[in-house]
Scaffold this motif. Structure first.
Motif, mmCIF file in Angstrom:
data_model
loop_
_atom_site.group_PDB
_atom_site.id
_atom_site.type_symbol
_atom_site.label_atom_id
_atom_site.label_comp_id
_atom_site.label_asym_id
_atom_site.label_seq_id
_atom_site.Cartn_x
_atom_site.Cartn_y
_atom_site.Cartn_z
ATOM 1 N N ALA A 123 -12.624 6.061 14.463
ATOM 2 C CA ALA A 123 -11.878 6.303 13.221
ATOM 3 C C ALA A 123 -12.017 5.147 12.240
ATOM 4 N N SER A 124 -12.581 4.030 12.708
ATOM 5 C CA SER A 124 -12.891 2.889 11.827
ATOM 6 C C SER A 124 -11.715 2.483 10.949
ATOM 7 N N GLY A 125 -10.511 2.461 11.519
ATOM 8 C CA GLY A 125 -9.380 1.984 10.745
ATOM 9 C C GLY A 125 -8.456 3.075 10.236
ATOM 10 N N ALA A 126 -8.815 4.322 10.428
ATOM 11 C CA ALA A 126 -7.930 5.420 9.999
ATOM 12 C C ALA A 126 -6.843 5.623 11.055
ATOM 13 N N PHE A 134 -8.597 4.137 1.395
ATOM 14 C CA PHE A 134 -9.548 4.263 2.511
ATOM 15 C C PHE A 134 -10.855 4.788 1.929
#
Lengths: 249, 249
Positions: free
Chosen positions: A53-56, B144
């Motif tokens: 999710a790379s930070g989500a 984002f």
């Protein structure tokens, strides 16, 4: 991530945590916050999903788990189902841009909406597609048509984001609010149990198709609460009529 | 995969073969066939890329290798550069949909076009962006914003496919054909070498910015062959004037 109302993204039987994570990332890119998972094969929570999710993280942390597509959309008004090809069902078939316009109209009118996506291998089953008001298909080169799960979510998210952005600030007329999907499903089951009792849904091997076609008729109508209540009344009245006649006979 | 004319996809210094493969797959989804790789970090050919391409072998097999972005677009007319944010350059900034309309107009008029994408970590360098006629940025939630490489290609491919589909069959007026980018670059270098000789691009630490700003002016003009030839003539005439005056002095 925005907290503005947005459609729920429902993944039905997704397989790889990595793909769920990439879906979460694509959702965060486009202001989508409500992720619903139906029977993820590799379990939940998933560290693989979180990494992908790379930070989500807010999407991952907020994800909710369900044991059926029906349960996942119980509280939802407008339900769209994404498929690779139109199915043999009498439902409207929308492009992502048209679907985004319907979603924006629905949510702009204060109602709720969801988009169903199937698992990586086989997509949505017919029973899941049958839950939906309309089908969304993606325009791709017929010679190489398959999109992966996260790509499909990305394209829907992109169109949603553009449509919502384009509409922001414009006043909207409130739309008649759709019934919660669970109430619609109970109407169907009520109707079908009465039809079973009447021997109408016969022979048994044809029953699934007959049920699906019937449901499609009502789904296309986009029923409101009041309409669902009215139809329940109609079914009840008709079935009691049959009982009453049986008493007379 | 279609063989209709389509924009080249130029990946500048991509890192992972897997991402190149996913780019190839996204290209095949949307009828894009011309993949150009500038110094891929992990080498080429790449079996990782082929596996990730999920069957988009024709794109992988047809990929061509270059040692600079400039070389990769030497034969191209219209060049667009994708960036996460608009840069401090006086270039038009387009959304993917607007970019697709420009690409369709260009290619529909018989010209060639390319879209530059930077590597996974840092995107395109300023020198690569400076090669382009316009910048493309993707509309995403500011909270984002980052799209990965394959997702960016997917969104551009999607908009290209829709725009081209929407335009198909409609007759188009032929547009004035843009000069090949290599001819434009030679014009720039001719001009700049003369300006260096004249001591104009001074002091040295300011030269890169001065050059970039100058180039941007001409790039915005969308020069044709004839215009490039005319400008070469102008530069030559002016520089010979200086020599002539020096002889007189």
């Amino acid at each position: 991530m925005t907290v503005a109302p947005s459609p729920a993204i429902v993944l039905v039987a997704p397989q790889l945590g990595e793909n769920i994570g990439m879906v979460a990332r694509a959702m965060a890119n486009f202001g989508l916050a409500d992720l619903r998972l139906v029977n993820p094969r590799d379990g939940w929570p998933s560290e693989t999903a979180r990494a992908a999710a790379s930070g989500a993280d807010r999407v991952i942390d907020g994800a909710r788990l369900y044991d059926s597509a029906r349960a996942a959309i119980a509280d939802i008004g407008l339900v769209l189902a994404t498929t690779a090809r139109p199915r043999e069902m009498a439902k409207p078939v929308l492009r992502p841009r048209e679907a985004a316009a319907q979603l924006a109209a629905c949510i702009g009118g204060g109602d709720s909406a969801a988009i169903l996506f199937g698992g990586e291998r086989a997509g949505l089953g017919n029973d899941d597609v049958a839950l939906a008001d309309a089908i969304v298909t993606f325009p791709t080169d017929p010679a190489f048509a398959s999109l992966n799960l996260a790509q499909s979510v990305l394209l829907m998210g992109y169109e949603w984001f553009l449509t919502r952005g384009g509409e922001s600030g414009r006043p909207r007329a409130a739309l008649p609010r759709r019934a919660a999907r669970e109430d619609v499903m109970r109407l169907f089951e009520h109707l079908e149990s009465e039809l079973d009792a009447a021997g109408y849904l016969h022979p048994p091997e044809k029953r699934p198709v007959m049920v699906r076609n019937l449901r499609t008729i009502f789904l296309k109508a986009g029923l409101t609460d009041q309409e669902v209540r009215s139809l329940r009344g109609v079914v009840r009245a008709l079935s009691e009529l049959k009982v009453r006649r049986a008493h007379k006979a």
